[in-house]
Design a protein around this motif. Structure first.
Motif: not given
Length: 101
Positions: A6, A8, A13, A35, A49
Motif C-alpha cells: 500500500v 501513497e 492511496q 504505508l 510511513y
C-alpha cells in the motif's frame, strides 16, 4: 516474496502486487510513500510511513478528444472546444529499503 503493498502516490492511496499495472490521472510528483508492505510471513506497517523506496516505470496513454460545444439558438452563438485527458499507467519495478542517516 512481496504479496502486497500500500503506497501513497499523488495524494491517493493504492494497493497492488509487485508487477501489476496501475492507472492514474496525473503524475506531477513521481515519488511514493509506502504505508504497508506484506511478505509471505509478515506484514509491516508504517508510523505513518515505512523507510522503503519504490521505482516505477511510466507509460502514457492518450484517449480520444472530447468535444465540448456551446450553442445558443437564434443568437448565432456557437463555441467549439476540445479536451484530451491523459491517462498514465505505472508499474512497480523495484522495491528497496532506504539507508538510515
Amino acid at each position: 516474496m512481496i504479496k502486497g503493498i500500500v503506497f501513497e502516490f499523488c495524494n491517493k492511496q493504492y494497493y497492488t502486487n509487485f508487477n501489476k499495472i496501475i492507472k492514474t490521472n496525473n503524475v506531477n510528483n513521481f515519488s511514493a510513500k509506502v504505508l504497508m508492505l506484506q511478505n509471505d510471513r509478515e506484514i509491516f506497517l508504517g508510523k505513518p510511513y515505512l523507510n522503503i523506496k519504490i521505482k516505477f516505470r511510466k507509460y502514457i496513454i492518450k484517449k480520444e478528444k472530447k468535444k465540448i460545444i456551446k450553442f445558443k439558438r437564434r443568437k448565432r452563438y456557437k463555441i467549439k472546444k476540445g479536451f484530451t485527458k491523459k491517462t498514465f499507467l505505472i508499474k512497480i519495478i523495484k522495491i528497496w529499503q532506504k539507508k538510515k542517516q
